[in-house]
Design a protein around this motif. Structure first.
Motif, PDB file in Angstrom:
ATOM      1  N   SER A 236     -38.739   6.488  27.450  1.00 12.92           N
ATOM      2  CA  SER A 236     -38.509   7.781  26.796  1.00 12.92           C
ATOM      3  C   SER A 236     -37.019   8.057  26.632  1.00 12.92           C
ATOM      4  CB  SER A 236     -39.204   8.903  27.562  1.00 12.92           C
ATOM      5  OG  SER A 236     -38.925   8.803  28.912  1.00 12.92           O
ATOM      6  N   ILE A 237     -36.189   7.557  27.565  1.00  9.55           N
ATOM      7  CA  ILE A 237     -34.737   7.711  27.388  1.00  9.55           C
ATOM      8  C   ILE A 237     -34.281   6.924  26.156  1.00  9.55           C
ATOM      9  CG2 ILE A 237     -32.482   7.129  28.376  1.00  9.55           C
ATOM     10  CD1 ILE A 237     -33.680   7.782  31.108  1.00  9.55           C
ATOM     11  N   TYR A 238     -34.804   5.680  26.021  1.00  3.54           N
ATOM     12  CA  TYR A 238     -34.475   4.868  24.852  1.00  3.54           C
ATOM     13  C   TYR A 238     -34.879   5.593  23.576  1.00  3.54           C
ATOM     14  CZ  TYR A 238     -34.952   1.183  21.366  1.00  3.54           C
ATOM     15  OH  TYR A 238     -34.869   0.450  20.219  1.00  3.54           O
ATOM     16  N   TRP A 239     -36.074   6.144  23.577  1.00  4.86           N
ATOM     17  CA  TRP A 239     -36.608   6.822  22.399  1.00  4.86           C
ATOM     18  C   TRP A 239     -35.759   8.040  22.035  1.00  4.86           C
ATOM     19  CZ3 TRP A 239     -42.600   7.549  21.756  1.00  4.86           C
ATOM     20  CH2 TRP A 239     -42.878   7.969  20.463  1.00  4.86           C
ATOM     21  N   LYS A 240     -35.430   8.825  23.052  1.00  2.03           N
ATOM     22  CA  LYS A 240     -34.616  10.014  22.800  1.00  2.03           C
ATOM     23  C   LYS A 240     -33.266   9.637  22.198  1.00  2.03           C
ATOM     24  CE  LYS A 240     -31.467  13.182  23.964  1.00  2.03           C
ATOM     25  NZ  LYS A 240     -30.028  12.961  24.177  1.00  2.03           N
ATOM     26  N   ARG A 241     -32.624   8.634  22.784  1.00  2.13           N
ATOM     27  CA  ARG A 241     -31.317   8.221  22.268  1.00  2.13           C
ATOM     28  C   ARG A 241     -31.429   7.682  20.848  1.00  2.13           C
ATOM     29  NH1 ARG A 241     -27.209   7.534  26.157  1.00  2.13           N
ATOM     30  NH2 ARG A 241     -26.220   6.008  24.812  1.00  2.13           N
ATOM     31  N   HIS A 242     -32.564   7.002  20.584  1.00  3.91           N
ATOM     32  CA  HIS A 242     -32.773   6.462  19.254  1.00  3.91           C
ATOM     33  C   HIS A 242     -32.899   7.588  18.225  1.00  3.91           C
ATOM     34  CE1 HIS A 242     -34.135   3.389  16.410  1.00  3.91           C
ATOM     35  NE2 HIS A 242     -34.915   4.349  15.919  1.00  3.91           N
ATOM     36  N   VAL A 243     -33.718   8.583  18.564  1.00  2.00           N
ATOM     37  CA  VAL A 243     -33.954   9.683  17.631  1.00  2.00           C
ATOM     38  C   VAL A 243     -32.677  10.491  17.404  1.00  2.00           C
ATOM     39  CG1 VAL A 243     -35.215  11.843  17.322  1.00  2.00           C
ATOM     40  CG2 VAL A 243     -36.408   9.832  18.158  1.00  2.00           C
ATOM     41  N   TRP A 244     -31.913  10.670  18.439  1.00  2.00           N
ATOM     42  CA  TRP A 244     -30.719  11.503  18.341  1.00  2.00           C
ATOM     43  C   TRP A 244     -29.485  10.735  17.834  1.00  2.00           C
ATOM     44  CZ3 TRP A 244     -29.650  16.730  19.681  1.00  2.00           C
ATOM     45  CH2 TRP A 244     -30.780  17.466  20.088  1.00  2.00           C
ATOM     46  N   SER A 245     -29.584   9.411  17.721  1.00  2.00           N
ATOM     47  CA  SER A 245     -28.383   8.617  17.472  1.00  2.00           C
ATOM     48  C   SER A 245     -27.685   9.042  16.182  1.00  2.00           C
ATOM     49  CB  SER A 245     -28.740   7.134  17.422  1.00  2.00           C
ATOM     50  OG  SER A 245     -29.688   6.915  16.403  1.00  2.00           O
ATOM     51  N   SER A 246     -28.474   9.321  15.122  1.00  2.00           N
ATOM     52  CA  SER A 246     -27.842   9.680  13.851  1.00  2.00           C
ATOM     53  C   SER A 246     -27.095  11.005  13.981  1.00  2.00           C
ATOM     54  CB  SER A 246     -28.898   9.761  12.753  1.00  2.00           C
ATOM     55  OG  SER A 246     -29.888  10.683  13.139  1.00  2.00           O
ATOM     56  N   LEU A 247     -27.694  11.946  14.717  1.00  2.14           N
ATOM     57  CA  LEU A 247     -27.077  13.264  14.858  1.00  2.14           C
ATOM     58  C   LEU A 247     -25.834  13.204  15.742  1.00  2.14           C
ATOM     59  CD1 LEU A 247     -27.734  16.186  13.993  1.00  2.14           C
ATOM     60  CD2 LEU A 247     -28.708  16.503  16.251  1.00  2.14           C
ATOM     61  N   LYS A 248     -25.921  12.411  16.815  1.00  2.00           N
ATOM     62  CA  LYS A 248     -24.825  12.332  17.780  1.00  2.00           C
ATOM     63  C   LYS A 248     -23.588  11.659  17.201  1.00  2.00           C
ATOM     64  CE  LYS A 248     -26.596  13.609  21.930  1.00  2.00           C
ATOM     65  NZ  LYS A 248     -25.982  14.470  22.927  1.00  2.00           N
ATOM     66  N   SER A 249     -23.787  10.835  16.146  1.00  4.07           N
ATOM     67  CA  SER A 249     -22.650  10.103  15.609  1.00  4.07           C
ATOM     68  C   SER A 249     -22.094  10.760  14.355  1.00  4.07           C
ATOM     69  CB  SER A 249     -23.064   8.649  15.320  1.00  4.07           C
ATOM     70  OG  SER A 249     -24.202   8.648  14.500  1.00  4.07           O
ATOM     71  N   GLU A 250     -22.506  12.006  14.099  1.00  4.94           N
ATOM     72  CA  GLU A 250     -21.974  12.719  12.932  1.00  4.94           C
ATOM     73  C   GLU A 250     -21.227  13.960  13.360  1.00  4.94           C
ATOM     74  OE1 GLU A 250     -24.827  13.649   9.901  1.00  4.94           O
ATOM     75  OE2 GLU A 250     -25.690  11.647  10.037  1.00  4.94           O
TER      76      GLU A 250
END
Lengths: 55, 308
Positions: free
Chosen positions: B284-298
Motif C-alpha cells: 500500500s505504501i508503494y501504491w500510494k507513492r505511485h498514485v501521488w508521484s505525478s502530483l508530488k513532482s509538480e
C-alpha cells in the motif's frame, strides 16, 4: 513479457494463475511459518512430548 | 508488478492523473467547508473530551493506590514471549496437581476431559482418567438418576453438589470454580502463583477469625483457604522433583491453559497475520507513492485573474 503473453493476457489463464498461485503461496507460507514457530518452541509443544506417552 | 497492476486496476492508474487526485483529496476533507465558529466549536469539544478522559484516568489511578493488597510480581513463564507456546509437559504436571490437591475443594465444571486430548494426554489416557470418576446420569427408563463411569465428554467432577454444600463444608467461604480463574483475577497466573506460595504469619494488628488464614496477595489478607502447597504435596508422573514452587508453577500454568485453551493457536495465527500485514503495508505504501508521484513532482501555482 513472456509471462504476460502466456499467463496474464487471457482472462481464463489469468484467473487460473491467481487461483493456483494463491494455493501454492498459502501452502508454502503456512509451512514456512510453522517451521519457524516450531523451532522457537522446540520441546514445549504436545507433538514434542507425545512420544513419551504413546504406546 | 506494473503489468499486474494494470491488469487489476485498468490503465487509469498508470496515467498522469493529478487533477483527479486533487479533487478526491479535497472531497475527503470534511472541514474545508466549515465556518470559523464551527471549527472553534469542534476544537473545544475535542479538548473537553480529552481533558475529561485524562481526569478520569488520573482519579482512577489514585483510587487503585489505596487498595489494601499486595500486587503479585510478574514472573517469566515459558509462555511469556510473543511467540511462545505453553510448556505442555508443565501443563501435564499441572493437571496432576489439580487432580491431587485442588480438586478436593474446587470445582472445574467448564472443562471437559476431552479437551486434554492432544494438549496434555493421549486419547487412551483421557478415557482412563474420565473412567476413574463416577458421573450422575439419567433419567433412565424408570425415571431414576443413576451413576456411571465418566466419559471424555464429561466435565471434571465437582467436589460438592452445589454452592451451599461447598460453603457449609468450608466455614462459609465458597471455593471458586477454577475453570476461568486466571482470566477472572488481576495478574492471572502470576496472582495464582503468588497466592499459593505467599502464605505467612499474620502481621501485628491483623486479627483473623476462626478458620481464616493470612495471605497478603488475597484482597483484605484474610483467606478461607489454608496453605495447600508444600514440598512433596503432589506427585509428578514424569519424576520432576515436587518442590512447592514447582507445584505452584505447574498448576498456575495449567489454570492459564484452562482459561485460554486457544493460546498457542492464537500466537501462531498472530505471527502469520503480522507477517502478511507487513507485506500488505509495503504494497500500500508503494501504491500510494505511485498514485501521488505525478502530483508530488509538480509545482502548483495559483494565479488570480486580474480584474477588468
Amino acid at each position: 513479457m513472456a509471462l504476460f503473453e502466456v499467463l496474464f493476457k487471457r482472462t481464463s489463464t489469468f484467473a487460473l494463475t491467481v487461483a493456483v498461485g494463491a494455493f501454492v503461496f498459502e501452502r508454502s507460507f503456512d509451512a514456512l511459518t510453522t517451521t519457524i514457530f516450531d523451532r522457537i518452541n522446540e520441546g514445549k509443544q504436545w507433538k514434542d512430548i507425545k512420544k513419551n506417552y504413546e504406546q | 508488478m506494473a503489468a499486474c497492476m494494470r491488469r487489476i486496476c485498468g490503465s487509469g492508474l498508470l496515467k498522469s492523473n493529478h487533477g483527479i487526485v486533487l479533487q478526491q483529496v479535497n472531497k475527503f476533507s470534511s472541514s474545508s467547508s466549515w465556518t470559523r465558529s464551527q471549527k472553534a466549536l469542534c476544537t473545544t469539544a475535542g479538548i473537553l473530551t480529552g481533558g475529561a478522559a485524562a481526569l478520569w484516568y488520573t482519579l482512577d489511578r489514585s483510587v487503585q493506590a489505596a487498595d489494601l493488597i499486595l500486587h503479585p510480581p510478574e514472573n517469566h513463564w515459558p509462555h511469556s514471549g510473543l511467540l511462545s507456546t505453553f510448556d505442555h509437559a508443565s501443563l501435564r504436571r499441572g493437571y496432576e496437581v489439580y487432580k491431587q490437591v485442588c480438586a478436593a475443594c474446587h470445582s472445574m465444571q467448564y472443562i471437559r476431559f476431552r479437551e486434554l486430548i492432544g494438549v496434555t494426554h493421549t486419547e487412551d489416557e483421557v478415557k482412563a482418567e474420565a473412567a476413574e470418576c463416577m458421573v450422575e446420569d439419567g433419567p433412565d427408563d424408570a425415571g431414576n438418576m443413576f451413576k456411571r463411569p465418566g466419559k471424555p465428554a464429561d466435565s471434571f467432577p465437582s467436589p460438592y453438589p452445589n454452592e451451599n454444600a461447598a460453603r457449609a463444608a468450608n466455614n462459609g467461604a465458597y471455593p471458586p470454580d477454577l475453570s476461568y480463574i486466571t482470566a477472572a483475577r488481576h495478574g492471572g497466573e502470576d496472582y495464582v502463583f503468588a497466592l499459593l506460595t505467599g502464605y505467612s504469619e499474620a502481621p501485628a494488628g491483623v486479627t483473623l477469625q476462626e478458620g481464616q488464614h493470612y495471605n497478603p496477595y488475597f484482597m483484605g489478607g484474610a483467606i478461607g483457604m489454608a496453605q495447600a502447597i508444600y514440598n512433596e504435596s503432589a506427585e509428578f508422573g514424569d519424576g520432576t522433583p515436587a518442590s512447592a514452587s514447582q507445584i505452584a508453577k505447574d498448576v498456575s500454568a495449567f489454570l492459564r491453559w484452562c482459561s485460554e485453551p486457544e493460546h498457542d493457536e492464537r500466537k501462531k495465527t498472530g505471527f502469520k497475520a503480522l507477517l502478511m500485514l507487513t507485506v500488505f503495508t509495503a504494497i500500500s505504501i508503494y501504491w500510494k507513492r505511485h498514485v501521488w508521484s505525478s502530483l508530488k513532482s509538480e509545482k502548483i501555482l495559483y494565479v488570480p485573474r486580474k480584474k477588468l
